[in-house]
Motif scaffolding. Structure first.
Motif, short mmCIF file in Angstrom:
data_model
loop_
_atom_site.label_atom_id
_atom_site.label_comp_id
_atom_site.label_asym_id
_atom_site.label_seq_id
_atom_site.Cartn_x
_atom_site.Cartn_y
_atom_site.Cartn_z
N THR A 193 0.81 -1.21 0.00
CA THR A 193 0.00 0.00 0.00
C THR A 193 0.85 1.26 0.00
O THR A 193 0.39 2.33 -0.41
CB THR A 193 -0.97 -0.01 1.20
N THR A 227 -7.20 -5.79 2.86
CA THR A 227 -7.91 -4.87 1.97
C THR A 227 -7.11 -4.45 0.74
O THR A 227 -7.70 -4.03 -0.25
CB THR A 227 -8.29 -3.59 2.73
N GLN A 267 -5.63 -1.82 0.60
CA GLN A 267 -5.94 -0.40 0.55
C GLN A 267 -5.13 0.35 1.58
O GLN A 267 -4.66 -0.23 2.57
CB GLN A 267 -7.43 -0.16 0.86
N ASN A 319 -8.94 4.12 2.54
CA ASN A 319 -9.78 3.22 1.71
C ASN A 319 -9.52 3.37 0.22
O ASN A 319 -10.43 3.16 -0.61
CB ASN A 319 -11.27 3.45 2.00
N ASN A 320 -8.29 3.67 -0.14
CA ASN A 320 -7.91 3.78 -1.55
C ASN A 320 -6.92 2.68 -1.92
O ASN A 320 -6.08 2.31 -1.10
CB ASN A 320 -7.28 5.15 -1.83
N GLY A 355 -9.26 -2.08 -3.80
CA GLY A 355 -7.96 -2.62 -3.42
C GLY A 355 -7.03 -2.72 -4.61
O GLY A 355 -7.48 -2.84 -5.76
N LYS A 404 -12.16 -2.61 6.68
CA LYS A 404 -11.59 -1.26 6.55
C LYS A 404 -11.28 -0.62 7.90
O LYS A 404 -10.56 0.39 7.97
CB LYS A 404 -12.55 -0.36 5.76
#
Length: 345
Positions: A207, A260, A262, A266-267, A271, A325
């Motif tokens: 991430t 996730t 992410q 939440n970006n 995912g 999340k």
């Protein structure tokens, strides 16, 4: 490597400094629910200091240090044999070898040039010609060898040399590791299972790197990148960690990233390369039992079963039922090691 030329001229780190550093790190890690760490690369001062602290029964957490292959005292430390205290606070039976650089700086060693820098294929921190004598020495002494490899060339060099050294000096049973195993040619992934090599991977790297990784290596090479689920499906255990202080040490950030793919905002929406995401159970196992397995400690650590040390934490969220999340928001209320409370919020 260039900075190593200065080391002999720098002031030696005092024991008082080592004490303040270790105590501060221990306090931080205990507050995050960490009971045991793998310290990836130490020299003789830290090697000696850890043994002093374990003799005094004052280590703040369990430590699995790797002797740094860069250390002028590596031979001396190898010849001393494995270091293991009776209460399993300190276990020294591994060596960290440095393969290549990092992806972001275009230092990871690639089989073909960088997509966004066609004249550059990365670099090797340890020369290819030095790998055979180094691997043969470490494995021949019965020490687990943990090799830093981020690019596909560095990973292939590691696999090739492990294969060669196993045929010459043995050591395949030592649960040797590739630290990071970030970008791998897809043809090489099955070789991890064949050679019993454990990928020790850091979920937050995916991430952190997702905004530049495709620029660096292109879409095709990403098929073998941060490939956690692919490894698990072929039956290869994956040891998860954080790579602190490069990344933050909080394991719930890592659990969140693993599940996730992410960031904590939440970006991206579904995912990044979501097919390589893992389940909560898989991620939890990677940070506990499989991490213990990667240190030959699964019989004593990594789970709450009879015969193991009572290392456990209390948290404010149930990570198995909360929305994925929100996993990163988990707060640690208490941390216990060997049945003794070491932290309370």
């Amino acid at each position: 490597n260039a900075s190593n030329l200065l080391n002999e001229y720098l002031p030696k780190t005092s024991e008082a400094t080592l004490k303040s550093q270790l105590d501060a790190a221990g306090k931080q890690l205990l507050s995050e629910g960490i009971t045991s760490v793998h310290d990836a690369g130490i020299g003789i001062p830290t090697y000696n200091y850890y043994q002093k602290r374990v003799a005094e029964h004052t280590l703040p957490i369990r430590i699995y240090p790797m002797i740094g292959a860069y250390s002028p005292a590596m031979i001396e430390m190898l010849n001393a044999g494995h270091i293991q205290d009776q209460y399993d606070w300190l276990s020294i039976k591994s060596v960290k070898v440095y393969g290549d650089g990092a992806l972001g700086s275009r230092g990871a060693a690639l089989l073909k040039p960088y997509s966004d820098e066609p004249h550059n294929s990365g670099l090797l921190v340890t020369r290819e010609a030095d790998l055979k004598p180094l691997f043969d020495l470490i494995l021949g002494k019965g020490f687990q060898l943990n090799y830093h490899a981020i690019g596909d060339r560095a990973n292939r060099l590691a696999l090739n040399q492990f294969s060669d050294s196993f045929s010459k000096v043995g050591g395949q049973h030592l649960r040797n590791r590739v630290e990071h195993a970030q970008v791998i040619n897809i043809d090489d992934i099955p070789r991890f299972k064949t050679l019993n090599i454990i990928p020790a991977m850091q979920p937050t790297h995916a991430t952190s790197d997702m905004n530049m990784a495709e620029d660096r290596v292109g879409a095709l090479r990403l098929k073998g990148a941060y490939a956690w689920q692919t490894f698990l499906k072929q039956g290869t255990p994956v040891a998860f960690g954080s790579d602190f202080p490069v990344e933050l040490s909080n394991p719930f950030f890592g659990l969140h990233a693993a599940v996730t793919r992410q960031d904590r905002s939440n970006n991206p929406d579904k995912g990044w390369i979501p097919e390589e995401a893992v389940t909560v159970i898989q991620a939890f196992r990677g940070f506990t039992l499989d991490a213990a397995y990667a240190a030959h400690q699964e019989a004593i650590l990594g789970g709450l079963t009879p015969g193991k040390w009572a290392d456990f934490i209390l948290v404010d969220l149930d990570i198995f039922t909360v929305s994925p999340k929100d996993i990163w928001k988990t707060q640690v209320l208490e941390t216990w090691i060997a049945g003794e409370k070491r932290f309370q919020k």
